[in-house]
Design a protein around this motif. Structure first.
Motif, mmCIF file in Angstrom:
data_model
loop_
_atom_site.group_PDB
_atom_site.id
_atom_site.type_symbol
_atom_site.label_atom_id
_atom_site.label_comp_id
_atom_site.label_asym_id
_atom_site.label_seq_id
_atom_site.Cartn_x
_atom_site.Cartn_y
_atom_site.Cartn_z
ATOM 1 N N SER A 215 0.846 -1.189 0.000
ATOM 2 C CA SER A 215 0.000 0.000 0.000
ATOM 3 C C SER A 215 0.881 1.238 0.000
ATOM 4 O O SER A 215 1.792 1.365 0.809
ATOM 5 C CB SER A 215 -0.913 0.010 1.233
ATOM 6 N N SER A 216 0.572 2.142 -0.907
ATOM 7 C CA SER A 216 1.319 3.402 -0.976
ATOM 8 C C SER A 216 0.546 4.537 -0.311
ATOM 9 O O SER A 216 0.884 5.702 -0.493
ATOM 10 C CB SER A 216 1.602 3.749 -2.445
ATOM 11 N N ILE A 217 -0.486 4.184 0.457
ATOM 12 C CA ILE A 217 -1.318 5.214 1.092
ATOM 13 C C ILE A 217 -0.496 5.982 2.116
ATOM 14 O O ILE A 217 0.148 5.392 2.991
ATOM 15 C CB ILE A 217 -2.538 4.582 1.787
ATOM 16 N N GLU A 218 -0.525 7.275 2.002
ATOM 17 C CA GLU A 218 0.092 8.138 2.996
ATOM 18 C C GLU A 218 -1.007 8.801 3.819
ATOM 19 O O GLU A 218 -2.091 9.078 3.309
ATOM 20 C CB GLU A 218 0.962 9.209 2.328
ATOM 21 N N PHE A 219 -0.716 9.018 5.078
ATOM 22 C CA PHE A 219 -1.693 9.642 5.968
ATOM 23 C C PHE A 219 -1.171 10.983 6.464
ATOM 24 O O PHE A 219 0.006 11.108 6.791
ATOM 25 C CB PHE A 219 -1.971 8.736 7.172
ATOM 26 N N THR A 220 -2.064 11.959 6.518
ATOM 27 C CA THR A 220 -1.743 13.247 7.124
ATOM 28 C C THR A 220 -2.387 13.278 8.496
ATOM 29 O O THR A 220 -3.614 13.198 8.631
ATOM 30 C CB THR A 220 -2.283 14.417 6.279
ATOM 31 N N LYS A 221 -1.549 13.373 9.513
ATOM 32 C CA LYS A 221 -2.040 13.307 10.882
ATOM 33 C C LYS A 221 -2.690 14.623 11.305
ATOM 34 O O LYS A 221 -2.355 15.692 10.779
ATOM 35 C CB LYS A 221 -0.907 12.962 11.844
ATOM 36 N N VAL A 222 -3.591 14.534 12.265
ATOM 37 C CA VAL A 222 -4.232 15.718 12.815
ATOM 38 C C VAL A 222 -4.633 15.445 14.252
ATOM 39 O O VAL A 222 -5.005 14.320 14.602
ATOM 40 C CB VAL A 222 -5.474 16.130 11.992
ATOM 41 N N ARG A 223 -4.534 16.443 15.085
ATOM 42 C CA ARG A 223 -5.049 16.346 16.448
ATOM 43 C C ARG A 223 -6.479 16.856 16.426
ATOM 44 O O ARG A 223 -6.727 18.015 16.079
ATOM 45 C CB ARG A 223 -4.198 17.204 17.401
ATOM 46 N N PRO A 224 -7.478 16.020 16.767
ATOM 47 C CA PRO A 224 -8.869 16.468 16.742
ATOM 48 C C PRO A 224 -9.082 17.721 17.586
ATOM 49 O O PRO A 224 -8.553 17.843 18.686
ATOM 50 C CB PRO A 224 -9.620 15.261 17.319
ATOM 51 N N VAL A 225 -9.854 18.658 17.027
ATOM 52 C CA VAL A 225 -10.152 19.926 17.688
ATOM 53 C C VAL A 225 -11.649 20.001 17.961
ATOM 54 O O VAL A 225 -12.466 19.692 17.092
ATOM 55 C CB VAL A 225 -9.719 21.121 16.815
ATOM 56 N N GLN A 226 -12.002 20.421 19.168
ATOM 57 C CA GLN A 226 -13.404 20.621 19.521
ATOM 58 C C GLN A 226 -13.732 22.099 19.554
ATOM 59 O O GLN A 226 -12.848 22.953 19.702
ATOM 60 C CB GLN A 226 -13.718 19.980 20.870
ATOM 61 N N SER A 227 -15.017 22.392 19.436
ATOM 62 C CA SER A 227 -15.444 23.782 19.447
ATOM 63 C C SER A 227 -16.848 23.886 20.018
ATOM 64 O O SER A 227 -17.691 23.000 19.805
ATOM 65 C CB SER A 227 -15.433 24.347 18.025
ATOM 66 N N THR A 228 -17.089 24.961 20.744
ATOM 67 C CA THR A 228 -18.437 25.301 21.200
ATOM 68 C C THR A 228 -18.451 26.785 21.513
ATOM 69 O O THR A 228 -17.437 27.351 21.937
ATOM 70 C CB THR A 228 -18.851 24.477 22.436
ATOM 71 N N GLY A 229 -19.576 27.410 21.243
ATOM 72 C CA GLY A 229 -19.698 28.835 21.518
ATOM 73 C C GLY A 229 -18.696 29.675 20.751
ATOM 74 O O GLY A 229 -18.330 30.779 21.190
ATOM 75 N N GLY A 230 -18.239 29.186 19.597
ATOM 76 C CA GLY A 230 -17.300 29.947 18.789
ATOM 77 C C GLY A 230 -15.848 29.827 19.201
ATOM 78 O O GLY A 230 -14.980 30.457 18.594
ATOM 79 N N GLU A 231 -15.547 29.020 20.202
ATOM 80 C CA GLU A 231 -14.171 28.847 20.670
ATOM 81 C C GLU A 231 -13.678 27.435 20.366
ATOM 82 O O GLU A 231 -14.385 26.462 20.601
ATOM 83 C CB GLU A 231 -14.080 29.096 22.172
ATOM 84 N N ASN A 232 -12.446 27.353 19.885
ATOM 85 C CA ASN A 232 -11.816 26.061 19.605
ATOM 86 C C ASN A 232 -10.910 25.657 20.758
ATOM 87 O O ASN A 232 -10.272 26.508 21.376
ATOM 88 C CB ASN A 232 -10.989 26.128 18.330
ATOM 89 N N PHE A 233 -10.861 24.368 21.042
ATOM 90 C CA PHE A 233 -9.946 23.871 22.066
ATOM 91 C C PHE A 233 -9.699 22.388 21.845
ATOM 92 O O PHE A 233 -10.413 21.730 21.074
ATOM 93 C CB PHE A 233 -10.489 24.115 23.483
#
Length: 455
Positions: A78-96
């Motif tokens: 498999s030549s699949i490459e993955f781009t990692k990400v840290r999941p981000v949550q949001s509520t009330g217009g603020e991300n954390f």
């Protein structure tokens, strides 16, 4: 009449994985899929130069998880490459980011409590997590904190994992999903879109000579002398020693084999199995990038989860809509034409919700997304929407997000068994066996089937 060692019904990822494991072991395999495209929820389609996933996905353990490990096990390059990400949550217009950014948003003692819960889970062995299988995440979290904001936040994490709220989700299943994801630290999106994973599995099936029949639904499972001995597909009889169904357990038992083939207690058990929440999806092909820095976002209402779903059940809109948003083109530009963007979003609702409320929920979902992607509607080259009824036509089970719900009393030893009471008939995928997040649950089910009943 044709003869094989195994017949697999359905080319969702659980069916593809089962067929690949069987064929790699040297068995002759035929796979039948009612759709003209393989992959089920992992499938995609091409539109105006975009590669559009059917589902809204992030792969929990990316290249370190079972989706890729199974390919390696079966010697499929498999030549699949993955781009990692840290999941981000949001509520009330603020991300954390959960859980550390809860500090300052809740009282110190509640922040410390949720950190303690997460730490305790990470320290558990896999076996120890099963002690929590029969209690809900809500009950488990209450033993640490009853803060409503913490509960809303944790429930949304559980929703992303298992597509059901904290008051139904098994604490044991949540613990395994969280523990495995935190150990791998590889949440990611695959290059080429999620269909790249499906294509890798299809290449493996071709390598080992699996007969794949797309656009050919299985009409019936043939039963003789209390054994499943074959299927009828395309008007032709196909016999095999293993009949492996990646269709839903309800359709497998109640439609394809027939309830008369099982005792009444098992039929009632299957009929009563609860499914996960169902999805409402919107897919936006954008004529220009909007908020290109965002890769994924999990927006949630600060309402108590029970109150949130009770509000929806009355046909009213909560203060904010729970939403899971993934921007595939921010991970891999190749899934959208140059200078354009692909934005995917979904919200989950109870499977018994009055469907007349769904259009309003869809609009609220898009409104919520537009707060983070200004000009979302204005710059949409196309918009595809999927209501639960649409999902049901593709995925069955009323458009369920995952399958049989990973709720307290339906996981671990109480998960529907892969081996049915009918000899030679097995169910794999999101409805039987396995553990974990979505697509990885389905592959784990296939591995459990093969290792326990074939190898």
């Amino acid at each position: 009449m044709r003869h094989y060692d195994a017949v697999v019904i359905g080319a969702g990822i659980g069916g593809l994985a089962s067929a690949l494991l069987l064929a790699h072991s040297g068995k002759s395999v035929a796979l039948f899929e009612k759709s003209v495209r393989p992959g089920g929820r992992l499938g995609s389609s091409a539109r105006d130069g975009f590669t559009v996933d059917y589902g809204v996905h992030l792969i929990s353990r990316g290249e370190k998880g079972p989706l890729i490990q199974l390919l390696e096990r079966c010697d499929v390059p498999s030549s699949i490459e993955f781009t990692k990400v840290r999941p981000v949550q949001s509520t009330g217009g603020e991300n954390f980011k959960f859980p550390h950014d809860l500090k300052g948003r809740v009282p110190d003692e509640d922040f410390e409590a949720v950190i303690a819960m997460v730490s305790d889970i990470k320290a558990m062995s896999d076996d120890e997590t099963h002690a929590l299988d029969d209690i809900t995440l809500e009950e488990h979290l209450n033993s640490y904190t009853t803060d409503s904001f913490v509960h809303a936040c944790v429930s949304q994490v559980g929703f992303i994992y298992c597509c059901i709220p904290e008051y139904r989700l098994s604490a044991g299943e949540f613990a395994r999903c969280l523990k495995w994801e935190s150990e791998a630290r590889s949440s990611a999106y695959p290059s080429g879109g999620c269909v790249a994973i499906t294509n890798a599995y299809m290449e493996g099936l071709d390598k080992y000579g699996v007969e794949v029949h797309l656009g050919m639904p299985v009409e019936k499972i043939i039963v003789e002398d209390g054994k499943a001995v074959g299927v009828i597909a395309g008007g032709e009889e196909c016999r095999a020693d293993y009949i492996v169904s990646n269709s839903s357990i309800k359709d497998t038992v109640l439609e394809l084999a027939g309830p008369e083939r099982f005792d009444e207690e098992y039929v009632r058990y299957v009929e009563d199995l609860a499914i996960s929440f169902v999805g409402i999806i919107a897919r936006f092909g954008m004529d220009t990038p909007v908020s290109p820095e965002i890769k994924m976002l999990s927006n949630f209402s600060s309402m108590v989860p029970r109150e949130y779903n009770e509000t929806l059940a009355r046909g009213e809109m909560p203060d904010e809509i729970n939403a899971f948003i993934v921007v595939p083109s921010s991970f891999d530009p190749s899934v959208a034409p140059e200078g354009k963007q692909l934005i995917m979003m979904t919200t989950a609702v109870p499977d018994d919700l009055d469907q007349t409320y769904c259009p309003a929920i869809l609009e609220a979902l898009i409104d919520s997304a537009e707060e983070y992607f200004p000009g979302l509607r204005e710059h949409a080259a196309f918009v595809e929407t999927v209501m639960p009824a649409d999902g049901a036509r593709v995925m069955g089970e009323r458009g369920t997000g995952i399958g049989i719900a990973q709720e307290a009393g339906q996981v671990g030893k109480k998960r529907p068994a892969i081996k049915t009471p009918l000899e030679n008939l097995y169910v794999v995928g999101g409805d039987a066996g396995g553990s974990g997040v979505g697509l990885e649950l389905c592959v784990n089910s296939a591995i459990e089937f093969f290792d326990n009943y074939v190898a």
